[in-house]
Design an enzyme around this catalytic site. Structure first.
Site, PDB file in Angstrom:
ATOM      1  N   ASP A  25       1.467  -1.572  -0.155  1.00 36.61           N
ATOM      2  CA  ASP A  25       0.373   0.411  -0.184  1.00 36.61           C
ATOM      3  C   ASP A  25       0.912   1.589  -0.320  1.00 36.61           C
ATOM      4  OD1 ASP A  25      -2.709   1.662   0.508  1.00 36.61           O
ATOM      5  OD2 ASP A  25      -1.887   1.772   2.283  1.00 36.61           O
ATOM      6  N   ASP A  65      -0.570   4.943   1.002  1.00 37.62           N
ATOM      7  CA  ASP A  65      -0.388   5.967   1.675  1.00 37.62           C
ATOM      8  C   ASP A  65      -1.068   5.476   3.212  1.00 37.62           C
ATOM      9  OD1 ASP A  65      -1.775   8.489  -0.021  1.00 37.62           O
ATOM     10  OD2 ASP A  65      -3.282   6.524  -0.455  1.00 37.62           O
ATOM     11  N   GLY A  67      -5.063   2.247  -2.845  1.00 33.55           N
ATOM     12  CA  GLY A  67      -6.394   2.841  -3.930  1.00 33.55           C
ATOM     13  C   GLY A  67      -6.308   4.126  -3.840  1.00 33.55           C
ATOM     14  N   ASN A  94      -9.150  -2.071   3.095  1.00 32.49           N
ATOM     15  CA  ASN A  94      -8.780  -1.927   2.230  1.00 32.49           C
ATOM     16  C   ASN A  94      -8.077  -3.052   1.273  1.00 32.49           C
ATOM     17  OD1 ASN A  94      -6.914   0.137   2.415  1.00 32.49           O
ATOM     18  ND2 ASN A  94      -7.967   0.419  -0.033  1.00 32.49           N
TER      19      ASN A  94
END
Length: 295
Positions: free
Chosen positions: A85, A87, A175, A245
């Protein structure tokens, strides 16, 4: 056999010889230890057992120092595929929140982001709601945000570059948005990046994001796709993230690691990093300090 990798908090050296000797005597099943990087990182080896129990036993023996513990089967520790990921994981910020700051809506957008990352609201509608608030923001501010507001998480470049130097494939799967993942993935050193596309007209955001949205399922699908492309076993894969997520991706990986994560994510992941920097994932794979490719 299990290996428990212990890593000191970023910038600290908490694992001296005396501490390791004490753990070897105090923790049931531990058969020996090995130094990975001075007093920063070390391995404890144990007979086959339940990883969470071994972690709990080590934690009880340690007390409360700022040390992270990653327990896994010794034979499966070296990984050939890494998905991350972006962020609040590979970087210290949420890029959409920084975009919202440009129009004075950071507090509002940050609150939605926090709820989505905790899994309190679904990711896709939350993303669309936040992007709608960005209508009118010029894309030209992205370069300024990356330059002035985005900080790379310590150890991230070393992690990616060392794994690549040893034949692994690395992907930034976010995302967030391609306008950020492109330059950030290049700076860190990833092989590729995947994320969402902000729609703009004449260089101005229109408040929409292109379909399909890359969310929880797409992160999982990326892991499965890349694993199949390279003919890897599930145990050869590593993933890290902090939000709801990321849960499916973390669960599918051979080693899924929660980084400074929301409570539900930390509870579900195979391991978690609360103190150490991202180089801890190299030590977890058995790399020594001398083998790390310094950024």
């Amino acid at each position: 056999m299990l290996v428990a990798t212990l890593v000191s908090a970023h910038g600290q050296a908490l694992l001296g010889a005396a501490a390791l000797d004490r753990l070897c005597r105090a923790v049931p099943g531990v058969t020996g230890s090995a130094v990975l990087d001075g007093e920063v990182a070390a391995d404890l080896f144990a007979e086959a057992g339940e990883p969470r129990k071994l972690e709990a036993d080590i934690r009880a023996a340690l007390g409360d120092p700022a040390i992270d513990i990653i327990v896994q089967p010794l034979a499966e520790r070296r990984k050939a595929l890494f998905l991350a990921d972006m962020d609040s994981t590979m970087i210290g910020q949420e890029c959409i929140d920084e975009l919202a700051a440009y129009v004075g809506l950071k507090d509002l957008v940050s609150a939605i982001t926090e709820r989505a990352m905790r899994g309190e609201i679904a990711f896709e509608p939350a993303l669309r709601e936040r992007v709608a608030l960005l209508k009118g923001v010029p894309l030209s501010v992205v370069d300024e945000i990356i330059r002035d507001r985005i900080t790379l998480t310590p150890g991230g470049s070393e992690l990616v570059r060392t794994m690549r130097a040893n034949g692994a494939y690395t992907a930034l799967v976010s995302g967030g948005f391609t306008v950020f993942t492109g330059p950030i993935s290049a700076t860190i050193g990833f092989d590729e990046h995947r994320s969402n596309v902000l729609i703009a007209q004449d260089g101005i955001l229109i408040g929409e994001v292109a379909d399909p949205i890359l969310g929880k399922q797409a992160k999982l699908d990326s892991l499965v796709e890349l694993r199949a492309r390279f003919g890897l076993a599930p145990s050869q894969t590593l993933a890290i993230g902090d939000g709801a997520n990321d849960l499916a991706m973390l669960g599918e990986a051979g080693l899924g690691v929660a980084f400074r994560a929301k409570p539900a994510v930390a509870a579900a992941a195979h391991a978690r990093l609360e103190h150490a920097d991202l180089a801890a994932l190299l030590y977890a794979q058995g790399y020594t300090g001398a083998e790390i490719v310094r950024a």
